[in-house]
Scaffold this motif. Structure first.
Motif, short mmCIF file in Angstrom:
data_model
loop_
_atom_site.label_atom_id
_atom_site.label_comp_id
_atom_site.label_asym_id
_atom_site.label_seq_id
_atom_site.Cartn_x
_atom_site.Cartn_y
_atom_site.Cartn_z
N GLY A 278 46.65 40.75 59.90
CA GLY A 278 45.19 40.72 60.01
C GLY A 278 44.53 41.90 59.34
O GLY A 278 43.50 42.41 59.80
N ARG A 279 45.09 42.33 58.23
CA ARG A 279 44.55 43.48 57.50
C ARG A 279 44.06 43.06 56.12
O ARG A 279 44.42 42.00 55.61
N ARG A 280 43.30 43.97 55.51
CA ARG A 280 42.75 43.72 54.18
C ARG A 280 43.02 44.94 53.30
O ARG A 280 42.79 46.08 53.72
N LEU A 281 43.49 44.70 52.11
CA LEU A 281 43.82 45.79 51.19
C LEU A 281 42.66 46.09 50.26
O LEU A 281 42.03 45.18 49.73
N THR A 282 42.35 47.36 50.08
CA THR A 282 41.40 47.77 49.03
C THR A 282 42.17 48.65 48.05
O THR A 282 43.06 49.42 48.44
N SER A 283 41.85 48.51 46.79
CA SER A 283 42.57 49.29 45.77
C SER A 283 41.62 49.82 44.71
O SER A 283 40.62 49.19 44.38
N GLU A 284 41.96 51.00 44.22
CA GLU A 284 41.24 51.61 43.09
C GLU A 284 42.30 52.05 42.09
O GLU A 284 43.19 52.83 42.44
N ILE A 285 42.19 51.54 40.87
CA ILE A 285 43.18 51.87 39.85
C ILE A 285 42.52 52.62 38.72
O ILE A 285 41.58 52.14 38.10
N ARG A 286 42.99 53.85 38.53
CA ARG A 286 42.48 54.68 37.43
C ARG A 286 43.62 54.98 36.46
O ARG A 286 44.76 54.59 36.69
N GLU A 287 43.30 55.73 35.43
CA GLU A 287 44.29 56.01 34.40
C GLU A 287 45.51 56.75 34.93
O GLU A 287 46.65 56.45 34.55
#
Length: 198
Positions: free
Chosen positions: A182-191
């Motif tokens: 019951g979880r949600r993933l957030t992601s930030e992808i940088r160089e």
């Protein structure tokens, strides 16, 4: 109502369970040979190092791919031991911060994401894992990242049509495990940095 049986996790548990004992026995045998002193040399050092690494991978996979009960826990000392053995002598370092006692299911999800980060950090780097107030943050930093956009899209969009190899199976398992918990993933992808939270 009980959860649907996770056959993939049961398979992972079975394989790891059946392999961990013989690998441990080989490690003990190598240790006895080294203590005896009759066999020395670079060959023996290579065998010893390989057995240690195989044991570390199996212990890590047992958590990442294995089955977990709802109330199962895992302690920080065990996690640190697994992570330390896994990264010893390698180009990838993992800093693990968090409580002394954790739900094994959450650690399973964190380990799967560590494997995802490891895929992007083929040339080495550092992963920081933190847990506070029931939220997890994983930050992977490296001078050189190898990002496969389709794989990373799959983490947030399970409907994405991506061909998965055995080496990338963790990307296919994360969305299912997120849903199961019951979880949600957030992601930030940088160089040179990837931030994942759930």
């Amino acid at each position: 109502m009980t959860e649907k049986t996770d056959l993939t996790a049961l398979l992972g548990s079975r394989i790891c369970h059946d392999l961990i004992s013989p690998i441990g026995a080989i490690g003990n045998g190598v240790e006895l040979l080294l203590m005896d002193g009759s066999i020395r040399g670079p060959e023996m050092a290579l065998i010893s190092e390989s057995v240690t690494h195989a044991n570390a991978r199996i212990r890590f996979f047992r958590v990442a791919f294995g089955a977990t009960a709802l109330d199962q826990r895992i302690g920080r000392p065990e996690i640190l031991s697994i992570v330390s053995d896994l990264t010893r002598g390698g180009r990838l370092q993992i800093d693990w911060e968090g409580p002394t006692d954790l739900p094994r299911r959450e650690v399973k999800l964190a380990f799967l994401l560590v494997l995802c980060l490891e895929t992007a950090m083929a040339y080495g780097g550092r992963i920081r894992v933190e847990r506070s107030d029931a939220r997890w943050l994983l930050v992977g930093q490296a001078n050189k990242m190898k990002i496969e956009p389709d794989l990373w899209e799959m983490l947030s969009n399970p409907m994405a049509q991506v061909e998965i190899s055995a080496a990338r199976v963790q990307f296919a398992l994360v969305p299912d495990e997120m849903s199961r918990q019951g979880r949600r993933l957030t992601s930030e992808i940088r160089e040179s940095e990837i931030r994942l939270s759930f």
